[in-house]
Design an enzyme around this catalytic site. Structure first.
Site, short mmCIF file in Angstrom:
data_model
loop_
_atom_site.label_atom_id
_atom_site.label_comp_id
_atom_site.label_asym_id
_atom_site.label_seq_id
_atom_site.Cartn_x
_atom_site.Cartn_y
_atom_site.Cartn_z
N LEU A 15 0.81 -1.21 0.00
CA LEU A 15 0.00 0.00 0.00
C LEU A 15 0.85 1.27 0.00
O LEU A 15 0.54 2.23 -0.70
CB LEU A 15 -0.94 0.01 1.21
CG LEU A 15 -2.08 -1.01 1.19
CD1 LEU A 15 -2.85 -0.98 2.49
CD2 LEU A 15 -3.01 -0.74 0.01
N GLU A 35 8.73 -4.71 -7.19
CA GLU A 35 8.18 -5.51 -6.09
C GLU A 35 8.51 -6.98 -6.36
O GLU A 35 8.26 -7.49 -7.44
CB GLU A 35 6.66 -5.32 -6.00
CG GLU A 35 5.91 -6.34 -5.18
CD GLU A 35 6.40 -6.45 -3.75
OE1 GLU A 35 6.69 -7.60 -3.33
OE2 GLU A 35 6.50 -5.42 -3.07
N GLN A 128 -6.77 -4.79 2.15
CA GLN A 128 -5.56 -4.51 1.37
C GLN A 128 -5.57 -5.25 0.04
O GLN A 128 -5.07 -4.74 -0.96
CB GLN A 128 -4.33 -4.92 2.18
CG GLN A 128 -3.00 -4.56 1.55
CD GLN A 128 -1.84 -4.77 2.50
OE1 GLN A 128 -2.04 -4.99 3.69
NE2 GLN A 128 -0.63 -4.71 1.99
N MET A 152 15.06 -5.60 -6.16
CA MET A 152 16.30 -4.84 -6.13
C MET A 152 17.34 -5.69 -5.41
O MET A 152 17.20 -5.98 -4.22
CB MET A 152 16.12 -3.49 -5.41
CG MET A 152 17.39 -2.63 -5.45
SD MET A 152 17.19 -0.99 -4.72
CE MET A 152 17.17 -1.43 -2.97
N TYR A 231 -12.54 -10.44 20.87
CA TYR A 231 -11.52 -11.17 21.61
C TYR A 231 -12.16 -12.39 22.25
O TYR A 231 -13.18 -12.29 22.94
CB TYR A 231 -10.88 -10.28 22.68
CG TYR A 231 -9.99 -9.21 22.11
CD1 TYR A 231 -8.69 -9.51 21.70
CD2 TYR A 231 -10.43 -7.90 21.97
CE1 TYR A 231 -7.87 -8.54 21.17
CE2 TYR A 231 -9.62 -6.92 21.44
CZ TYR A 231 -8.34 -7.25 21.04
OH TYR A 231 -7.52 -6.28 20.51
N ASP A 322 5.90 0.53 6.73
CA ASP A 322 6.42 -0.41 7.72
C ASP A 322 7.94 -0.38 7.82
O ASP A 322 8.51 -0.76 8.85
CB ASP A 322 5.97 -1.83 7.39
CG ASP A 322 4.50 -2.06 7.71
OD1 ASP A 322 3.88 -1.18 8.33
OD2 ASP A 322 3.96 -3.12 7.33
#
Length: 561
Positions: A15, A35, A128, A152, A231, A322
């Site tokens: 994102l 990517e 996402q 890369m 939860y 991130d």
């Protein structure tokens, strides 16, 4: 081996990276994104899109597309008041002994999502896996080059740029890319950050978790008690950590798909040992529905952590998303923060690359986004801890969700006349003060409504009072002299923008001939309470300082606090 030259190379196509490609393209900057994965994610994470992020997507024409891909988020009380509509999701976090016992569930968090007075849009629910293709397609349409299945391999940086070795993973072919700047949006482990030796601070690793995407018809089970997160007690299953303060989590993904999460100890159990059947049984046990048909679609391990990079810039390289900050998912701040990183950086890179700003403008990316990233990470940590173990101390430290998402403020060299002790205030103060996003006011233009938030995007904006028509000539002169796009909008009076509700001056605190200078990212950079004798000179001096072109001293009102 030939060398390709590109203004900006982006590493990482999540994102954050895709947003960077989109926003750079919005500003007319050519970029290439690589990517390593074969395509956009199939993982279902980061579903909650804040109103501030929706504003950014609205600015590139994607608001309607996102709305069509996911339901609206509303307050729990509002959802019940409307008769529990299926096309809306109540933002409610609960704790229960099982889905069979929802009538006794305890509400842990039910934040206000009433942002109509703060924003022209609102939060939405779009995973996402659905949002990434939207960003990719629009970035490509605007001219960005995006290469998946490409990594890369290595890079070196010098004073004038970055040289990267790029590998096409399908063919093994290597190529060289020479970029003026590199954006590292390469995730939590960020090889770029590690290569640069940028250290991090924070609580570090919190635990190892397993997220299971599964399909199950729970509509009748949760009818009348819908939630985004529940939860549940950890099931007594081998390999599942039995810590009372760390329960299992059930999160809604869409109508009949859910994400179930639990912690495990990798020293005792490997992720591979959690087979689909075992995960299905864990889900049945935790939900208290032993006969529930469960179709496991995906299970993945991940590491929950809390870390913030000590620096976001190293010469020609910038960290975003991130790679710069990571924290527990509580609050749905992570992806939103990465997208906002990209938005902040894009206009600054564009200005420097076009020669209208000095290099020091790029230093303000770290000055502004690092404190925000660290503060938001802390708020996510506090929320995570508070949801599990409520205490008065945590409650006092907690900031309201819309405040974290929209009400933050910047202190930097690109904000004049204001300095703040912390990036997230105790209460909303979107009143036109420098460093804050421009306050939202509905105006009229050509018979249609337009928000003050919608007026920027690719240029600086002078937003003036009804008697501020002389700011138009000042803006035109400064734009011509500096080669910087500056649009002027007097509100009311003889201007094209009307103020039908009479709210503009009251909201901004301006006099009838005062003005706000709005940056391309929608933040107030400077304000003039009154029209000065030399409006063009004052405006020029302000812009030169903001864009790191000179050390001129503009007028305006100094603010502190």
């Amino acid at each position: 081996m030939s060398t390709e030259e590109v203004p900006v190379l982006i590493v990482g196509g999540g994102l954050t990276g895709l947003s960077a490609a989109l926003f750079l393209s919005q500003h007319g900057v050519s970029c290439r994104l690589v990517e390593k994965h074969r395509g956009t994610t199939v993982l279902t994470r980061a579903s909650g899109i804040s109103s501030r992020t929706m504003e950014l997507l609205r600015g590139v024409g994607l608001e309607r597309t996102v709305i069509e891909r996911g339901p609206k988020l509303v307050e729990g009380a509002r959802w019940r008041e409307l008769g529990q509509p299926a096309d809306q999701i109540p933002w409610v976090v609960i704790r229960a002994n099982g889905l069979h016992d929802l009538e006794n569930a305890v509400t842990v968090e039910e934040p206000s999502l009433d942002v109509g007075h703060l924003s022209p849009t609102r939060p939405y629910w779009c995973g996402q896996d659905r949002l990434e293709p939207i960003l990719r397609d629009e970035a490509v349409r605007r001219g960005a080059r995006i290469d998946f299945n490409t990594r890369m391999e290595a890079f070196t940086a010098d004073e004038s740029g970055v040289t990267a070795t790029i590998v096409d993973q399908a063919t093994g072919e290597q190529s060289t890319v020479r970029a003026r700047y590199l954006i590292a949006a390469d995730g939590v482990r960020s090889p770029v950050r590690e290569t640069l030796g940028i250290t991090r601070t924070g609580h570090g690793t919190i635990g190892n978790a397993m997220s299971v995407l599964f399909k199950a018809d729970l509509r009748d089970t949760v009818k009348g008690r819908r939630f985004v997160i529940c939860y549940l007690p950890n099931p007594d299953e081998p390999g599942v950590l039995q810590l009372p303060e760390v329960p299992a989590v059930l999160q809604l993904f869409d109508e009949d798909r859910w994400i179930f999460g639990f912690f495990f100890d990798p020293r005792e159990t490997s992720p591979e040992q959690f087979t689909d059947e075992r995960c299905a049984q864990i889900i049945r046990t935790a939900t208290g529905l032993p006969g529930l048909p469960v179709e496991v679609q995906m299970a993945r391990p991940w590491e929950m952590s809390h870390n913030s990079a000590r620096s976001y810039r190293s010469g020609r390289v910038f960290l975003a998303g991130d790679a710069a900050h990571v924290h527990p998912p509580a609050g749905a701040f992570g992806a939103n923060g990465g997208i906002q990183d990209a938005h902040n950086l894009a206009w600054k890179l564009a200005a420097v690359l076009k020669g209208t700003a000095g290099d020091a403008l790029l230093d303000t990316y770290e000055q502004e986004r690092l404190p925000i990233g660290a503060a938001v990470a802390d708020q996510a940590w506090i929320r995570h801890t508070w949801r599990l173990n409520d205490s008065e101390e945590l409650r006092r430290a907690l900031r309201e969700s819309t405040l974290v998402a929209t009400g933050y403020r910047y202190t930097s060299d690109a904000v004049l006349g204001a300095a703040y002790p912390e990036p997230i205030p105790a209460a909303h103060d979107l009143t036109g003060r420098p460093g804050y996003r421009v306050p939202h006011v509905w105006l009229g233009r050509g018979g249609e409504r337009v928000s003050t938030v919608d007026l920027g995007g690719d240029a600086f904006v002078v937003l003036a009072g009804p008697d501020g028509g002389e700011w138009q000539a000042a803006a035109d002169k400064v734009a011509q002299d500096l080669g910087v796009p500056v649009h002027c909008h007097p509100v009311g009076g003889d201007g094209q923008l009307t103020d039908p509700d009479g709210a503009f001056l009251g909201t901004t605190g301006l006099t009838r001939n005062g003005a706000l200078l709005i940056r391309p990212d929608g933040f107030v950079a400077w304000r003039a309470e009154y029209l000065p004798e030399d409006a063009a000179g004052e405006l020029r001096s302000a812009l030169e300082r903001i864009l790191a072109r000179t050390s001129g001293t503009p007028g305006g009102t100094a603010l502190e606090g």
